[in-house]
Design a protein around this motif. Structure first.
Motif, PDB file in Angstrom:
ATOM      1  N   GLY A   1       0.810  -1.206   0.000  1.00 22.63           N
ATOM      2  CA  GLY A   1       0.000   0.000   0.000  1.00 22.63           C
ATOM      3  C   GLY A   1       0.845   1.258   0.000  1.00 22.63           C
ATOM      4  N   ASN A   2       0.519   2.188   0.909  1.00 19.31           N
ATOM      5  CA  ASN A   2       1.209   3.486   0.974  1.00 19.31           C
ATOM      6  C   ASN A   2       1.200   4.146  -0.393  1.00 19.31           C
ATOM      7  OD1 ASN A   2       2.456   5.540   2.377  1.00 19.31           O
ATOM      8  ND2 ASN A   2       4.519   4.748   2.021  1.00 19.31           N
ATOM      9  N   VAL A   3       0.028   4.207  -0.981  1.00 18.10           N
ATOM     10  CA  VAL A   3      -0.311   4.759  -2.299  1.00 18.10           C
ATOM     11  C   VAL A   3       0.203   3.837  -3.408  1.00 18.10           C
ATOM     12  CG1 VAL A   3      -0.351   6.777  -3.799  1.00 18.10           C
ATOM     13  CG2 VAL A   3      -0.288   7.092  -1.323  1.00 18.10           C
ATOM     14  N   SER A   4       1.518   3.870  -3.746  1.00 20.00           N
ATOM     15  CA  SER A   4       2.011   3.021  -4.828  1.00 20.00           C
ATOM     16  C   SER A   4       3.528   3.024  -4.865  1.00 20.00           C
ATOM     17  CB  SER A   4       1.486   3.523  -6.189  1.00 20.00           C
ATOM     18  OG  SER A   4       2.091   4.759  -6.544  1.00 20.00           O
TER      19      SER A   4
ATOM     20  N   LEU B   1       9.590   8.125  -5.950  1.00 17.91           N
ATOM     21  CA  LEU B   1       9.765   9.581  -5.981  1.00 17.91           C
ATOM     22  C   LEU B   1       9.815  10.195  -4.596  1.00 17.91           C
ATOM     23  CD1 LEU B   1       7.167  10.680  -8.718  1.00 17.91           C
ATOM     24  CD2 LEU B   1       9.609  10.243  -9.009  1.00 17.91           C
ATOM     25  N   GLY B   2       9.144   9.546  -3.655  1.00 17.52           N
ATOM     26  CA  GLY B   2       8.868  10.150  -2.358  1.00 17.52           C
ATOM     27  C   GLY B   2       7.498  10.806  -2.409  1.00 17.52           C
ATOM     28  N   LEU B   3       6.685  10.534  -1.399  1.00 15.87           N
ATOM     29  CA  LEU B   3       5.350  11.131  -1.379  1.00 15.87           C
ATOM     30  C   LEU B   3       5.474  12.653  -1.319  1.00 15.87           C
ATOM     31  CD1 LEU B   3       3.428   8.776   1.091  1.00 15.87           C
ATOM     32  CD2 LEU B   3       3.068   8.991  -1.366  1.00 15.87           C
ATOM     33  N   PRO B   4       4.716  13.367  -2.139  1.00 14.46           N
ATOM     34  CA  PRO B   4       4.813  14.821  -2.118  1.00 14.46           C
ATOM     35  C   PRO B   4       4.192  15.404  -0.855  1.00 14.46           C
ATOM     36  CG  PRO B   4       3.017  14.138  -3.553  1.00 14.46           C
ATOM     37  CD  PRO B   4       3.725  12.879  -3.120  1.00 14.46           C
ATOM     38  N   ALA B   5       4.721  16.531  -0.422  1.00 20.83           N
ATOM     39  CA  ALA B   5       4.101  17.254   0.696  1.00 20.83           C
ATOM     40  C   ALA B   5       2.852  17.943   0.157  1.00 20.83           C
ATOM     41  CB  ALA B   5       5.066  18.279   1.263  1.00 20.83           C
ATOM     42  N   PRO B   6       1.664  17.621   0.705  1.00 20.06           N
ATOM     43  CA  PRO B   6       0.440  18.233   0.185  1.00 20.06           C
ATOM     44  C   PRO B   6       0.489  19.752   0.275  1.00 20.06           C
ATOM     45  CG  PRO B   6      -0.082  16.410   1.648  1.00 20.06           C
ATOM     46  CD  PRO B   6       1.387  16.683   1.796  1.00 20.06           C
ATOM     47  N   GLY B   7      -0.084  20.404  -0.728  1.00 17.72           N
ATOM     48  CA  GLY B   7      -0.157  21.849  -0.747  1.00 17.72           C
ATOM     49  C   GLY B   7      -1.171  22.374   0.253  1.00 17.72           C
ATOM     50  N   GLU B   8      -1.307  23.670   0.276  1.00 21.71           N
ATOM     51  CA  GLU B   8      -2.208  24.312   1.229  1.00 21.71           C
ATOM     52  C   GLU B   8      -3.668  24.002   0.907  1.00 21.71           C
ATOM     53  OE1 GLU B   8      -1.534  26.079   4.038  1.00 21.71           O
ATOM     54  OE2 GLU B   8       0.475  25.278   3.646  1.00 21.71           O
ATOM     55  N   PRO B   9      -4.490  23.829   1.938  1.00 22.27           N
ATOM     56  CA  PRO B   9      -5.930  23.646   1.706  1.00 22.27           C
ATOM     57  C   PRO B   9      -6.599  24.979   1.406  1.00 22.27           C
ATOM     58  CG  PRO B   9      -5.470  23.631   4.051  1.00 22.27           C
ATOM     59  CD  PRO B   9      -4.135  23.706   3.358  1.00 22.27           C
ATOM     60  N   LEU B  10      -7.831  24.884   0.982  1.00 24.41           N
ATOM     61  CA  LEU B  10      -8.633  26.090   0.764  1.00 24.41           C
ATOM     62  C   LEU B  10      -8.746  26.860   2.076  1.00 24.41           C
ATOM     63  CD1 LEU B  10     -10.488  27.580  -1.351  1.00 24.41           C
ATOM     64  CD2 LEU B  10     -12.378  26.223  -0.416  1.00 24.41           C
ATOM     65  N   GLY B  11      -8.595  28.164   1.996  1.00 24.38           N
ATOM     66  CA  GLY B  11      -8.582  28.968   3.224  1.00 24.38           C
ATOM     67  C   GLY B  11      -9.804  29.826   3.437  1.00 24.38           C
TER      68      GLY B  11
ATOM     69  N   ALA C   1       3.152   8.360 -11.578  1.00 23.88           N
ATOM     70  CA  ALA C   1       3.294   9.443 -10.602  1.00 23.88           C
ATOM     71  C   ALA C   1       4.112  10.592 -11.170  1.00 23.88           C
ATOM     72  CB  ALA C   1       3.918   8.910  -9.320  1.00 23.88           C
ATOM     73  N   LYS C   2       5.117  10.272 -11.986  1.00 21.39           N
ATOM     74  CA  LYS C   2       5.901  11.340 -12.609  1.00 21.39           C
ATOM     75  C   LYS C   2       5.030  12.178 -13.538  1.00 21.39           C
ATOM     76  CE  LYS C   2      10.626   9.472 -12.531  1.00 21.39           C
ATOM     77  NZ  LYS C   2      11.799   9.108 -13.368  1.00 21.39           N
ATOM     78  N   LEU C   3       4.134  11.518 -14.278  1.00 19.78           N
ATOM     79  CA  LEU C   3       3.229  12.260 -15.150  1.00 19.78           C
ATOM     80  C   LEU C   3       2.293  13.135 -14.330  1.00 19.78           C
ATOM     81  CD1 LEU C   3       2.057  12.953 -17.906  1.00 19.78           C
ATOM     82  CD2 LEU C   3       0.617  10.912 -17.741  1.00 19.78           C
ATOM     83  N   ALA C   4       1.730  12.588 -13.257  1.00 18.39           N
ATOM     84  CA  ALA C   4       0.795  13.344 -12.432  1.00 18.39           C
ATOM     85  C   ALA C   4       1.467  14.553 -11.789  1.00 18.39           C
ATOM     86  CB  ALA C   4       0.190  12.440 -11.353  1.00 18.39           C
ATOM     87  N   GLN C   5       2.635  14.343 -11.200  1.00 20.03           N
ATOM     88  CA  GLN C   5       3.319  15.441 -10.535  1.00 20.03           C
ATOM     89  C   GLN C   5       3.835  16.474 -11.529  1.00 20.03           C
ATOM     90  OE1 GLN C   5       3.753  15.943  -6.947  1.00 20.03           O
ATOM     91  NE2 GLN C   5       1.964  14.637  -7.268  1.00 20.03           N
ATOM     92  N   GLY C   6       4.323  16.020 -12.673  1.00 21.39           N
ATOM     93  CA  GLY C   6       4.780  16.955 -13.690  1.00 21.39           C
ATOM     94  C   GLY C   6       3.652  17.775 -14.263  1.00 21.39           C
ATOM     95  N   LEU C   7       2.513  17.142 -14.468  1.00 22.68           N
ATOM     96  CA  LEU C   7       1.352  17.856 -14.989  1.00 22.68           C
ATOM     97  C   LEU C   7       0.839  18.859 -13.967  1.00 22.68           C
ATOM     98  CD1 LEU C   7      -0.578  18.170 -17.346  1.00 22.68           C
ATOM     99  CD2 LEU C   7      -1.889  16.228 -16.472  1.00 22.68           C
ATOM    100  N   ALA C   8       0.836  18.476 -12.684  1.00 21.15           N
ATOM    101  CA  ALA C   8       0.418  19.411 -11.632  1.00 21.15           C
ATOM    102  C   ALA C   8       1.330  20.634 -11.601  1.00 21.15           C
ATOM    103  CB  ALA C   8       0.412  18.711 -10.278  1.00 21.15           C
ATOM    104  N   ARG C   9       2.626  20.408 -11.761  1.00 19.07           N
ATOM    105  CA  ARG C   9       3.561  21.536 -11.792  1.00 19.07           C
ATOM    106  C   ARG C   9       3.276  22.449 -12.980  1.00 19.07           C
ATOM    107  NH1 ARG C   9       7.163  22.391 -15.092  1.00 19.07           N
ATOM    108  NH2 ARG C   9       7.365  20.208 -15.764  1.00 19.07           N
ATOM    109  N   ALA C  10       3.041  21.853 -14.153  1.00 22.64           N
ATOM    110  CA  ALA C  10       2.761  22.650 -15.343  1.00 22.64           C
ATOM    111  C   ALA C  10       1.494  23.481 -15.169  1.00 22.64           C
ATOM    112  CB  ALA C  10       2.639  21.735 -16.562  1.00 22.64           C
TER     113      ALA C  10
END
Length: 465
Positions: free
Chosen positions: A12-15, A21-31, A197-206
Motif C-alpha cells: 500500500g502506501n499509495v504506490s 519519488l517520495g510522497l509529495p508534501a500536500p499543498g495548502e488547503p482552501l482557506g 506518478a511522474k506524469l501526475a506530478q509533472g502535470l500538476a507543476r505545469a
C-alpha cells in the motif's frame, strides 16, 4: 506458492510509483470562500488536463482545482503506466447512438491522444519515463488464440489497418519478448509506457505554472450548480466540473453513478542482466493477454517488472481502501501468474504491492458532459483506460466549457447518458459473480477448451461488460 517478499517490502502506501519519488508534501488547503470562473473537483489526470487546456486556451480564466489528498493521489498515481489508445467501451455501443463513423472517429481520437500526451510532456519538460514501444498482446491457450484472431478480424471490420495492429509471427514474438506458453500474439504501436506518478506530478507543476490554484487536503462534500462545498469554504464558479473517476461514489448524490472497481499491482526488485537476456523486452512495449481475468505489465525504467491484475474486485457498498493495501492472496496470485509468464523471474522478490480503484459505468463506456444551464460538468468512467482517455476528456471538457463547436465536442461520448448501477447487494453479487465466472472460464480454457467458455459469456451478460 507464497510470493517471496523483499526485506524492504511495502504494502500500500499509495504506490511504488510514489515510493520511487517520495510522497509529495500536500499543498495548502482552501482557506475560505473563493470565487472562480471554473472549479474542478479532483486533481487527477482528468482535472489536471482540463485545467491545463482551459488555461492555455483562455489565460484570463480563474481556475481552482480542489483535491482531497494531493494531486495524483488516486488512480493517476497507481495505474499500470499504460498510455494506450484502447477505447473505454466498444465502438458498437457508441455507434448505436451516433453511427459507426462517429465511433471510428472516437477511436482515431484515442490513437491521436497517445501522441498528444507525448507532445505535451516534452513541451512542458515533464520526464515521465515515456517510451512509445507499442503493446504486445499474447494468447497462452487455444481458446485465447482463437479470441486473438477473432479480435483482430473485428478490428479490421472497424477500420484498423496493419499499421494499427498486426499478428506477430513466432519469430517476431521471440525477438520482442519471450512469454512462456505463448501460442500467439499481436502488436499495436498505439501505446506507450509511462511512470504514472511522474506524469501526475509533472502535470500538476505545469498547471500551477500557468497560474491555476490547486488546493490540496480539501475534500469536497457537495457539488451543486454554481458551487463546490468543502469544510474550509465554498468555491463559487460558473462551471463546476466533477473529475473524480473511481472516487465518484464517495460524493453525495453520485453513489451509483460509477462503480469503484479495484485493481492491484506488484513490482519486482530490479532484475539482473541474465534474467533480461532470457526474457528480451528490449523495446519496453506494454504487455497484456487474452485471458478473461486479464493481466497488464510493463518493464520499468529501472528494469523491474510491474505486473497487475484484478485482486478483490469490489468492496461492498462501493467502499474504497484509499491507502491501497493489497491482500496476501492477491499478491500470491499475481506472483504465480508473473512467474508463469517469465519463469526466470522466480529468483527475484516482490518489492511493493498496491491497489487502486477505477470508475466503471453501467454500460462500460466513458462519458463527457457539460450542462450550460446549471454549469455542472463531468468526465470519467474510463474502465481502466484512463491514462490516455483523460487527456482526450480534458480537451473535450475545455471545448464544451468554452462553448466551441469542434471535432471533439461532436464525439459520441459527449452527453452520453448511462443508467445507474443497481443497489446493494446486487452490485456486490453481480461484480463478484462476474469475476468468479471469469476465473472458472480461464481455468477451463487452460485445461484445453478450444473456444471461449460459456461461463465468460454469462459473466459479461450479468454486468453488461
Amino acid at each position: 506458492m507464497n510470493a517471496p517478499l523483499s526485506s524492504g517490502f511495502v504494502n500500500g502506501n499509495v504506490s511504488f510509483w510514489y515510493r520511487s519519488l517520495g510522497l509529495p508534501a500536500p499543498g495548502e488547503p482552501l482557506g475560505g470562500d473563493v470565487r472562480a470562473d471554473v472549479a474542478v473537483v479532483g486533481a487527477g489526470y482528468t482535472g489536471l488536463w482540463t485545467a491545463y487546456y482551459l488555461k492555455k486556451a483562455q489565460p484570463s480564466l480563474d481556475i481552482v482545482v480542489l483535491e482531497k489528498e494531493f494531486a495524483g493521489f488516486g488512480a493517476s498515481g497507481r495505474n499500470g503506466g499504460w498510455l494506450t489508445g484502447a477505447l473505454a467501451g466498444t465502438p458498437e455501443r457508441y455507434a448505436k447512438t451516433h453511427g459507426p463513423d462517429a465511433a471510428r472517429r472516437l477511436q482515431r481520437s484515442m490513437f491521436a491522444a497517445v501522441d498528444e500526451v507525448v507532445r505535451v510532456t516534452a513541451e512542458e519538460g515533464v520526464d515521465a519515463d515515456i517510451v512509445k514501444g507499442g503493446i504486445t498482446t499474447v494468447a497462452r491457450s487455444a481458446a485465447q488464440a482463437r479470441r486473438l484472431r477473432e479480435d483482430l478480424d473485428w478490428q479490421r471490420e472497424w477500420g484498423w489497418t496493419e499499421e494499427d495492429v498486426r499478428l506477430l509471427s513466432p519469430g517476431e514474438m521471440d525477438e520482442r519478448l519471450r512469454v512462456s506458453g505463448a501460442v500467439g500474439a499481436t502488436w499495436s504501436p498505439h501505446c506507450a509506457r509511462i511512470q504514472p506518478a511522474k506524469l501526475a506530478q509533472g502535470l500538476a507543476r505545469a498547471v500551477r505554472d500557468l497560474g491555476v490554484k490547486i488546493y490540496e487536503r480539501t475534500p469536497v462534500t457537495e457539488i451543486a450548480p454554481g458551487r463546490a462545498v468543502t469544510p474550509y469554504g465554498t468555491v463559487t464558479a460558473r462551471h463546476v466540473l466533477r473529475c473524480t473517476e473511481g472516487f465518484t461514489a464517495t460524493i453525495p448524490g453520485h453513489h451509483r453513478d460509477w462503480l469503484p472497481m479495484n485493481s492491484s499491482m506488484i513490482v519486482t526488485e530490479p532484475l539482473p542482466a541474465q534474467v533480461w537476456d532470457s526474457i528480451g523486452w528490449a523495446g519496453r512495449e506494454l504487455l497484456g493477454d487474452m485471458a478473461h481475468y486479464y493481466m497488464y505489465a510493463q518493464r520499468t525504467a529501472d528494469d523491474r517488472i510491474a505486473f497487475g491484475g484484478r485482486g478483490k474486485p469490489y468492496l461492498y457498498g462501493s467502499k474504497i481502501d484509499e491507502r491501497g493495501h493489497t491482500h496476501a492472496w492477491t499478491i500470491d496470485a499475481l506472483w504465480d501468474l508473473l512467474t508463469s509468464f517469465f519463469p526466470a523471474v522466480a529468483s527475484s522478490q516482490v518489492a511493493h504491492a498496491w491497489s487502486g480503484v477505477l470508475g466503471v459505468p453501467r454500460d462500460w463506456c466513458a462519458t463527457v458532459h457539460v450542462d450550460h444551464a446549471t454549469g455542472l460538468g463531468w468526465a470519467g468512467g474510463y474502465t481502466g483506460h484512463g491514462v490516455t482517455t483523460t487527456n482526450l476528456a480534458g480537451r473535450t471538457l475545455c471545448d464544451l466549457v468554452l462553448q466551441r463547436d469542434t471535432e471533439l465536442t461532436s464525439l459520441p461520448w459527449v452527453d452520453r447518458r448511462v443508467r445507474s448501477w443497481e443497489p446493494e447487494p446486487l452490485r456486490w453479487l453481480g461484480v463478484h459473480s462476474m469475476y468468479r465466472l471469469y476465473r472458472l472460464a480461464d481455468a477451463r480454457e487452460n485445461r484445453g477448451l478450444t473456444r471461449t467458455s460459456t461461463l465468460a459469456k454469462i459473466a459479461n451478460k450479468i454486468t453488461g461488460h
